[in-house]
Design an enzyme around this catalytic site. Structure first.
Site, PDB file in Angstrom:
ATOM      1  N   ASP A   1      -9.425 -24.865  -1.710  1.00 34.01           N
ATOM      2  CA  ASP A   1      -8.585 -23.673  -1.548  1.00 34.01           C
ATOM      3  C   ASP A   1      -7.129 -24.127  -1.488  1.00 34.01           C
ATOM      4  O   ASP A   1      -6.717 -24.763  -0.526  1.00 34.01           O
ATOM      5  CB  ASP A   1      -8.985 -22.956  -0.250  1.00 34.01           C
ATOM      6  CG  ASP A   1      -8.287 -21.621  -0.063  1.00 34.01           C
ATOM      7  OD1 ASP A   1      -7.183 -21.446  -0.615  1.00 34.01           O
ATOM      8  OD2 ASP A   1      -8.840 -20.762   0.638  1.00 34.01           O
TER       9      ASP A   1
ATOM     10  N   SER B   1      -9.111 -14.011   3.460  1.00 34.02           N
ATOM     11  CA  SER B   1      -7.691 -14.389   3.399  1.00 34.02           C
ATOM     12  C   SER B   1      -6.912 -13.680   4.511  1.00 34.02           C
ATOM     13  O   SER B   1      -7.242 -13.852   5.687  1.00 34.02           O
ATOM     14  CB  SER B   1      -7.152 -14.073   2.002  1.00 34.02           C
ATOM     15  OG  SER B   1      -5.942 -14.720   1.756  1.00 34.02           O
TER      16      SER B   1
ATOM     17  N   HIS C   1     -10.294 -20.474  -3.230  1.00 30.73           N
ATOM     18  CA  HIS C   1      -9.989 -19.397  -2.274  1.00 30.73           C
ATOM     19  C   HIS C   1     -10.942 -18.201  -2.405  1.00 30.73           C
ATOM     20  O   HIS C   1     -11.141 -17.454  -1.457  1.00 30.73           O
ATOM     21  CB  HIS C   1      -8.542 -18.948  -2.486  1.00 30.73           C
ATOM     22  CG  HIS C   1      -7.984 -18.103  -1.389  1.00 30.73           C
ATOM     23  ND1 HIS C   1      -8.003 -18.493  -0.058  1.00 30.73           N
ATOM     24  CD2 HIS C   1      -7.374 -16.880  -1.397  1.00 30.73           C
ATOM     25  CE1 HIS C   1      -7.434 -17.545   0.687  1.00 30.73           C
ATOM     26  NE2 HIS C   1      -7.056 -16.561  -0.096  1.00 30.73           N
TER      27      HIS C   1
END
Length: 308
Positions: free
Chosen positions: A238, A122, A270
């Site tokens: 995601d 991320s 995600h």
């Protein structure tokens, strides 16, 4: 495999507890990875709800013969004192510790100093090329669920996704709030550092400077000059980022580069776990469901590391 307790940044102002997972059967020097968190305070397992993606990665990769270092994020341990730091930046929050972690691995006699990689998840993936350039000096970079865009652009997209799922009454209220936030973000890069440090944009503590400093070090600028191996992974389901703008954005920037490998995973979210609701409005419920990082992802990362 053995789990060894370590301290990242021993002797600094912000020492952090960490775990180094070392495979049992090691013939000669082993490759190793540093795991770098996404946004927000996070423990060494990168726990979100009932999921522990960094623990899964550490256990999975060490079974494949790769050493894995993970640690508590600085804002988790020292968040109370850091929230009043008007000059808080991703450098202080994430980058410095990731470099210290890489240095700790380099000093370990069991690890091949020329085979140390970074896995950024991320926001950690967005920062990974900068961490490498500012002293991480990795053999290769693995970006999981990252983005080549500015952080505030992603946040605005997330807000708009939520907005579009609301009923008429709440949509009206939310639209005004999002417009205010958008105006704040729009002005950030016109501010001086001092102005940015004295302007809050999210909640009581998140300053404009955090976004301004990050926006002055774009992922794009690092990646376009990078010649070392890069592996970019994203889950198709995601809902924090976009397949088109983020995975597609990386492809657009890097398509002509031979050093980059891309992989998009059907039905993964995600956290690179099976999608449950596939809806940003239900993110809390999504992460309450206890799951594990998909085995294919661990296999692919391991294969890629050994192929480099």
């Amino acid at each position: 495999m053995s789990n060894e307790e370590v301290i990242i940044g021993s002797g600094t102002k912000y020492p952090l507890n960490g775990l180094l997972e070392i495979p049992d059967d090691t013939n000669g020097l082993i490759p190793a990875v540093v795991l770098v968190h996404g946004s927000g305070p996070s423990n060494m397992d990168a726990q979100i709800g009932n999921n522990y993606p960094f623990k899964d990665l550490a256990e999975g990769l060490s079974k494949k013969g790769i050493g894995v270092l993970r640690y508590d994020k600085r804002t988790l341990v020292y968040g109370k004192e850091m929230k009043n730091d008007t000059g808080l930046s991703v450098k202080k929050e994430t980058i410095e510790d990731a470099i210290l972690a890489a240095n700790l691995l380099r000093k370990d006699s069991r690890i091949d100093a020329n085979k140390i990689f970074i896995i950024g998840h991320s926001l950690g993936g967005m920062l990974a090329p900068r961490i490498d350039a500012e002293g991480g000096d990795f053999a290769g970079i693995i970006i999981m669920g990252g983005s080549p865009r500015k952080f505030e652009e992603i946040l605005m997209d997330q807000n708009n996704d939520v907005l579009n799922s609301l009923n008429k009454f709440f949509k009206m209220i939310a639209r005004k709030q999002i417009a205010t936030l958008s105006a704040k973000f729009y002005n950030i890069h016109k501010m001086s550092d001092e102005e940015a440090k004295s302007t809050t944009v999210l909640g009581k503590y998140t300053r404009a400077y955090y976004f301004k400093e990050m926006g002055e070090h774009l992922t794009y600028d690092y990646l376009k000059v990078l010649n070392k191996p890069v592996f970019i992974l994203q889950g198709e389901k995601d809902f924090h980022i976009s397949v088109e703008k983020d995975f597609g954005g990386y492809k657009e920037i890097l398509n002509d580069k031979q050093n980059v490998t891309f992989k998009l995973y059907p039905n993964l979210n995600h956290l690179f776990m099976p999608s449950v609701y596939g809806n940003i409005k239900k993110s809390k419920q999504e992460y309450k469901v206890a799951q594990h990082v998909d085995e294919q992802v661990i296999n692919d990362i391991s294969d890629w590391i050994f192929s480099v």
